[in-house]
Enzyme design. Sequence first.
Site, short mmCIF file in Angstrom:
data_model
loop_
_atom_site.label_atom_id
_atom_site.label_comp_id
_atom_site.label_asym_id
_atom_site.label_seq_id
_atom_site.Cartn_x
_atom_site.Cartn_y
_atom_site.Cartn_z
N ASP A 9 0.86 -1.17 0.00
CA ASP A 9 0.00 0.00 0.00
C ASP A 9 0.91 1.23 0.00
O ASP A 9 2.04 1.17 0.48
CB ASP A 9 -0.88 -0.02 1.26
CG ASP A 9 -1.62 1.29 1.45
OD1 ASP A 9 -2.34 1.70 0.52
OD2 ASP A 9 -1.48 1.91 2.53
N ALA A 10 0.42 2.35 -0.52
CA ALA A 10 1.26 3.56 -0.60
C ALA A 10 1.02 4.52 0.57
O ALA A 10 1.92 4.76 1.39
CB ALA A 10 1.03 4.28 -1.93
N TYR A 11 -0.20 5.06 0.66
CA TYR A 11 -0.48 6.14 1.61
C TYR A 11 -0.58 5.63 3.04
O TYR A 11 -1.45 4.85 3.37
CB TYR A 11 -1.77 6.86 1.21
CG TYR A 11 -1.71 7.46 -0.17
CD1 TYR A 11 -0.84 8.51 -0.45
CD2 TYR A 11 -2.48 6.95 -1.20
CE1 TYR A 11 -0.77 9.05 -1.73
CE2 TYR A 11 -2.41 7.48 -2.48
CZ TYR A 11 -1.56 8.53 -2.73
OH TYR A 11 -1.48 9.05 -4.00
N ARG A 40 -7.78 13.67 5.48
CA ARG A 40 -7.46 12.26 5.25
C ARG A 40 -8.68 11.36 5.55
O ARG A 40 -8.96 10.41 4.81
CB ARG A 40 -6.26 11.86 6.12
CG ARG A 40 -5.90 10.38 6.09
CD ARG A 40 -5.32 9.93 4.77
NE ARG A 40 -4.83 8.54 4.82
CZ ARG A 40 -4.84 7.71 3.79
NH1 ARG A 40 -5.29 8.10 2.60
NH2 ARG A 40 -4.40 6.48 3.91
N SER A 115 -2.34 0.73 -4.89
CA SER A 115 -2.82 1.89 -4.15
C SER A 115 -4.12 2.43 -4.72
O SER A 115 -4.40 2.30 -5.91
CB SER A 115 -1.75 2.98 -4.19
OG SER A 115 -2.26 4.23 -3.74
N ASN A 116 -4.89 3.09 -3.85
CA ASN A 116 -6.07 3.85 -4.27
C ASN A 116 -5.69 5.03 -5.16
O ASN A 116 -6.54 5.52 -5.91
CB ASN A 116 -6.81 4.40 -3.04
CG ASN A 116 -7.77 3.40 -2.43
OD1 ASN A 116 -8.17 2.43 -3.07
ND2 ASN A 116 -8.14 3.65 -1.19
#
Lengths: 246, 246
Positions: A9-11, A40, A115-116
């Site tokens: 995942d990124a964030y 967020r 990622s989203n």
Amino acid sequence: MPIQAVVFDAYGTLYDTQSVAAITEEVFPGHGDLITQVWRIKQLEYSWLRSLMGRYEDFAQLTRDALAYTIRTLGLSADPATFDRIVRRYDQLGLYSDVRPSLHKLRDRKLAILSNGSPAMLNALVKHSTLTDVFAATISVDAAKVFKPHPEAYRLIETMLGVAPPEVLFVSSNPWDACGAKAFGLNVAWIERVSPQAMAEACARSDLVSPLTMFKAIRTQMDELGFAPDYRIGALSELPGIVSRA
Amino acid sequence: MPIQAVVFDAYGTLYDTQSVAAITEEVFPGHGDLITQVWRIKQLEYSWLRSLMGRYEDFAQLTRDALAYTIRTLGLSADPATFDRIVRRYDQLGLYSDVRPSLHKLRDRKLAILSNGSPAMLNALVKHSTLTDVFAATISVDAAKVFKPHPEAYRLIETMLGVAPPEVLFVSSNPWDACGAKAFGLNVAWIERVSPQAMAEACARSDLVSPLTMFKAIRTQMDELGFAPDYRIGALSELPGIVSRA
């Protein structure tokens, strides 16, 4: 079964979404922390709500929508140039300190991001952090037009990397993401960024809390969604050991 | 087109979810407010996340799961009897003061509830508030096995009441619910329970906020989801006028 690919995942996992606090505080002194947290929270809510409504828009749009909601809710306003300057910081988030050395030790596996984030956001982010050569693929859920934790989002790993779920280790600090990946059938390592003890201590004086504490109280502890990650880790540096033993 | 049916969301619209604060504060002095807010936030998050994951469980289960998350996150614990006592309060939520007189004035239309609540929760709630005879139907999304704002949840109104979407006025104080209903095609009245000005004032000193303020900052202002309600009202007492003019 041996792990062929490690997908991140990124964030909040590789990239610290708190990095935007510097610019929100600069533009709105005294409100920076509250803006960052509400922004967020709403960004994620909008990804789930639009997915459920069947009204997908990409994460770049949702990030702008969530910031617009936040600024309006606090009774503030930003001219278009300032608004853009805040949003652009999302393409320049800082890496957590343990990312670079840990990825280096995992280079004998396929490494990727799921990622989203929109393709443009993710490309900007990976380029800014000079990780372009490290990843075999940067996969955006945009290809499925639905956000995590919908199963079709996680299915993109096999589609894009050609590695089956039992041979993938998915890594996320987001509890709901770890549960969603596990429900789909991936091997999952969850990064516990806030220990239960630290969380309880932050909540002990609970008549007034910092917005960051409230954010942590709803986003950092393992969720009750009926699934548990295979591994709970305190830092990405634990991954090479897990991968070599699996 | 004339309005044949007025359909209400339950939690936060007819029934005040803040009513549970008395028991959470009694059981966990000093933590009551924080528990109430985190509990409600996670309850909704779990409804969206499980819907997206394709792992439906009814709202009674999610309500228990969300409370378990909340108590654990705050470093607290509750024995099973105390836990049950807190959860049961969800079947005894207080009505907002304008509900009873407003419903009385709308009795020439079909009145119903469409709620995420499980059938058992909704039946208990309606009975406790002595509104059983007022509603033509108490519709639980459980019949669709997916939570709002998924379109299949809103479709239950036509299935259960036999009234087509253009002849329904759906009423909710939850911004995401108002947007979801509008995206589906219902006429929508959104109850603005916290004015933008009151919200901005509560956020003005934002280094420390009350958990209730943080809750309001993420849940009470109209969302940026690409849909706007047909009517913004300050109280349910405005509904009879809207219905007679429509």
